[in-house]
Design a protein around this motif. Structure first.
Motif, PDB file in Angstrom:
ATOM      1  N   GLU A 191       8.971  74.185   1.756  1.00 15.79           N
ATOM      2  CA  GLU A 191      10.092  74.306   2.499  1.00 15.79           C
ATOM      3  C   GLU A 191      11.100  72.725   2.705  1.00 15.79           C
ATOM      4  O   GLU A 191      11.856  72.592   3.292  1.00 15.79           O
ATOM      5  CB  GLU A 191       9.680  74.440   4.383  1.00 15.79           C
ATOM      6  CG  GLU A 191       8.853  73.263   4.030  1.00 15.79           C
ATOM      7  CD  GLU A 191       6.901  73.607   4.144  1.00 15.79           C
ATOM      8  OE1 GLU A 191       6.319  73.379   4.764  1.00 15.79           O
ATOM      9  OE2 GLU A 191       7.356  74.094   2.738  1.00 15.79           O
ATOM     10  N   GLY A 192      10.233  71.567   1.467  1.00 17.13           N
ATOM     11  CA  GLY A 192      11.267  70.415   1.519  1.00 17.13           C
ATOM     12  C   GLY A 192      12.214  70.566   0.150  1.00 17.13           C
ATOM     13  O   GLY A 192      12.653  69.772  -0.619  1.00 17.13           O
ATOM     14  N   LEU A 193      12.336  72.047  -0.329  1.00 18.94           N
ATOM     15  CA  LEU A 193      13.088  72.074  -1.531  1.00 18.94           C
ATOM     16  C   LEU A 193      14.365  72.657  -1.855  1.00 18.94           C
ATOM     17  O   LEU A 193      14.969  72.318  -2.602  1.00 18.94           O
ATOM     18  CB  LEU A 193      12.049  72.830  -2.670  1.00 18.94           C
ATOM     19  CG  LEU A 193      10.805  72.102  -2.901  1.00 18.94           C
ATOM     20  CD1 LEU A 193      10.187  73.247  -3.984  1.00 18.94           C
ATOM     21  CD2 LEU A 193      11.377  71.032  -3.596  1.00 18.94           C
ATOM     22  N   THR A 194      14.657  72.367  -0.037  1.00 24.60           N
ATOM     23  CA  THR A 194      16.299  73.232   0.575  1.00 24.60           C
ATOM     24  C   THR A 194      16.992  72.149   1.261  1.00 24.60           C
ATOM     25  O   THR A 194      16.558  71.487   1.616  1.00 24.60           O
ATOM     26  CB  THR A 194      16.017  74.307   1.242  1.00 24.60           C
ATOM     27  OG1 THR A 194      15.005  75.568   0.273  1.00 24.60           O
ATOM     28  CG2 THR A 194      17.251  74.933   0.735  1.00 24.60           C
ATOM     29  N   VAL A 195      18.290  72.259   0.628  1.00 18.27           N
ATOM     30  CA  VAL A 195      19.317  71.181   1.256  1.00 18.27           C
ATOM     31  C   VAL A 195      19.055  71.207   3.379  1.00 18.27           C
ATOM     32  O   VAL A 195      19.723  72.997   2.789  1.00 18.27           O
ATOM     33  CB  VAL A 195      19.998  71.074   0.134  1.00 18.27           C
ATOM     34  CG1 VAL A 195      21.410  70.535   1.278  1.00 18.27           C
ATOM     35  CG2 VAL A 195      20.551  70.644  -0.787  1.00 18.27           C
ATOM     36  N   SER A 196      18.538  70.712   3.244  1.00 15.11           N
ATOM     37  CA  SER A 196      19.583  71.129   5.230  1.00 15.11           C
ATOM     38  C   SER A 196      19.774  69.730   5.834  1.00 15.11           C
ATOM     39  O   SER A 196      20.369  69.911   6.987  1.00 15.11           O
ATOM     40  CB  SER A 196      17.986  70.924   5.881  1.00 15.11           C
ATOM     41  OG  SER A 196      17.376  69.701   5.702  1.00 15.11           O
ATOM     42  N   ALA A 197      20.725  69.266   5.305  1.00  9.37           N
ATOM     43  CA  ALA A 197      21.362  67.731   5.515  1.00  9.37           C
ATOM     44  C   ALA A 197      22.886  67.573   5.037  1.00  9.37           C
ATOM     45  O   ALA A 197      22.163  67.143   3.077  1.00  9.37           O
ATOM     46  CB  ALA A 197      20.625  67.064   5.962  1.00  9.37           C
ATOM     47  N   SER A 198      23.574  66.848   4.594  1.00  4.67           N
ATOM     48  CA  SER A 198      24.898  66.145   4.089  1.00  4.67           C
ATOM     49  C   SER A 198      23.998  64.762   3.935  1.00  4.67           C
ATOM     50  O   SER A 198      23.764  64.012   4.164  1.00  4.67           O
ATOM     51  CB  SER A 198      25.792  65.460   4.709  1.00  4.67           C
ATOM     52  OG  SER A 198      26.648  65.452   4.062  1.00  4.67           O
ATOM     53  N   TYR A 199      24.302  64.659   2.173  1.00  5.05           N
ATOM     54  CA  TYR A 199      23.318  63.815   1.893  1.00  5.05           C
ATOM     55  C   TYR A 199      24.517  62.071   2.127  1.00  5.05           C
ATOM     56  O   TYR A 199      24.132  61.223   2.212  1.00  5.05           O
ATOM     57  CB  TYR A 199      23.397  63.520   0.172  1.00  5.05           C
ATOM     58  CG  TYR A 199      23.748  62.152  -0.403  1.00  5.05           C
ATOM     59  CD1 TYR A 199      22.186  61.419  -0.699  1.00  5.05           C
ATOM     60  CD2 TYR A 199      24.970  61.769  -1.140  1.00  5.05           C
ATOM     61  CE1 TYR A 199      22.571  60.400  -1.624  1.00  5.05           C
ATOM     62  CE2 TYR A 199      25.038  61.103  -1.566  1.00  5.05           C
ATOM     63  CZ  TYR A 199      23.531  59.626  -2.277  1.00  5.05           C
ATOM     64  OH  TYR A 199      23.479  59.094  -2.613  1.00  5.05           O
ATOM     65  N   PHE A 200      25.705  62.507   2.269  1.00  3.79           N
ATOM     66  CA  PHE A 200      26.498  61.673   3.145  1.00  3.79           C
ATOM     67  C   PHE A 200      26.896  61.512   4.620  1.00  3.79           C
ATOM     68  O   PHE A 200      27.381  60.205   5.164  1.00  3.79           O
ATOM     69  CB  PHE A 200      28.109  61.951   2.293  1.00  3.79           C
ATOM     70  CG  PHE A 200      28.033  62.443   1.243  1.00  3.79           C
ATOM     71  CD1 PHE A 200      28.398  61.448   0.195  1.00  3.79           C
ATOM     72  CD2 PHE A 200      28.489  63.572   0.723  1.00  3.79           C
ATOM     73  CE1 PHE A 200      28.589  61.674  -0.602  1.00  3.79           C
ATOM     74  CE2 PHE A 200      28.584  63.722  -0.772  1.00  3.79           C
ATOM     75  CZ  PHE A 200      28.269  62.585  -0.889  1.00  3.79           C
ATOM     76  N   ASP A 201      25.832  62.105   5.338  1.00  5.88           N
ATOM     77  CA  ASP A 201      25.406  61.684   6.707  1.00  5.88           C
ATOM     78  C   ASP A 201      25.341  60.340   6.599  1.00  5.88           C
ATOM     79  O   ASP A 201      23.662  60.221   6.846  1.00  5.88           O
ATOM     80  CB  ASP A 201      24.933  63.120   7.593  1.00  5.88           C
ATOM     81  CG  ASP A 201      25.083  63.056   8.448  1.00  5.88           C
ATOM     82  OD1 ASP A 201      25.279  61.271   9.299  1.00  5.88           O
ATOM     83  OD2 ASP A 201      24.583  63.691   9.535  1.00  5.88           O
TER      84      ASP A 201
END
Length: 275
Positions: A191-201
């Motif tokens: 479950e920790g391998l899928t992007v869930s937030a913006s890197y730029f936030d």
């Protein structure tokens, strides 16, 4: 310098995790309280991995004895070294074993108590990383292994402070959670391998109590942000180390794990020189 005083812990309700702003004062207050409350558990859980006198740069287990990011071990003798966010000062203890003259600094009194429990004979200082209580040019080297940098609201100020207390030619080496990790859930499994937030936030990660007061704060910076902070402070970035997860390390540590470590960098180590 650290002095003896009573320390009591109390059970608290589970905090709420949010993304919101947190200024320097709130961040410092939250970090001091969190580490004072959790130092015993942290050292009990991770103390064996960290060792009493081992210099480990992060959960991957990269050892300074092998990496020599501060320079060859044989050249550390006699050099004054500031460790920022030292915890139980395992890194300072290793440095002292090489003949260096470390000073171990941490915001948390309880963490420094663990350093005193283990021993070492070097100075322990309780202070904020953004306001180092040392004269200009006091140290030959400075280091921080997952220490104060991610927990300070104004990390650019930390860079300036370290630059101030270092002598020309001194190295500043610090490790933090790899910035890309902020785009993924803090989970060691699939479950920790899928992007869930913006890197730029850059909005801080905050855990807050039932009254909305922060009890834990961590600040995100992109790789570019870190490079600009380093350069603006007057440092020259000479290396950026992203340790690969080694085969021998089978443990999970928060969101770090062999599964994620085989695919994503978990730690970034910035190697800087004060010219």
């Amino acid at each position: 310098m650290i002095q003896d005083s009573p320390s009591d812990t109390v059970d608290e309700p589970e905090p709420e995790a949010v993304r919101r702003t947190a200024d320097a004062a709130e961040s410092s207050r939250a970090s001091r309280g969190w580490w004072d409350r959790n130092a015993d558990e942290y050292q009990a859980e991770h103390g064996a991995f960290l060792g009493d006198d081992r210099f480990v740069w992060g959960p991957e287990g990269l050892d300074e004895a092998d990496a020599a990011l501060l320079g060859p071990a044989r050249e550390l003798a006699g050099r004054s070294v500031l460790e920022i966010g030292c915890g139980a000062a395992q890194c300072s203890r290793w440095l002292a074993g090489q003949g260096a003259r470390p000073v171990a600094l941490d915001l948390s009194y309880r963490q420094l108590r663990h350093s005193r429990r283990i021993g070492g004979g070097f100075p322990l200082v309780q202070a904020d990383a953004g306001a180092l209580p040392f004269a200009d040019g006091s140290f030959d080297l400075a280091c921080s292994a997952y220490g104060g940098v991610p927990f300070v609201a104004d990390s650019a100020r930390v860079m300036r402070e370290v630059h101030r207390v270092l002598r020309p030619g001194g190295r500043w080496v610090f490790s933090v959670t790899h910035p890309i990790r902020w785009a993924f859930p803090d989970e060691p499994g699939p479950e920790g391998l899928t992007v869930s937030a913006s890197y730029f936030d850059r909005t801080p990660y905050v855990e807050q109590d039932e009254h909305g007061a922060a009890v834990y704060v961590e600040h995100h910076r992109t790789v570019g942000d870190r490079v600009r902070e380093i350069a603006a402070a007057g440092f020259r970035l000479v290396d950026l180390v992203e340790p690969q997860w080694p085969r021998w390390n089978t443990q999970e540590w928060g969101g770090w794990s062999p599964l994620r470590g085989a695919l994503l960098p978990g730690t970034a180590i910035f190697v800087c020189v004060r010219d």
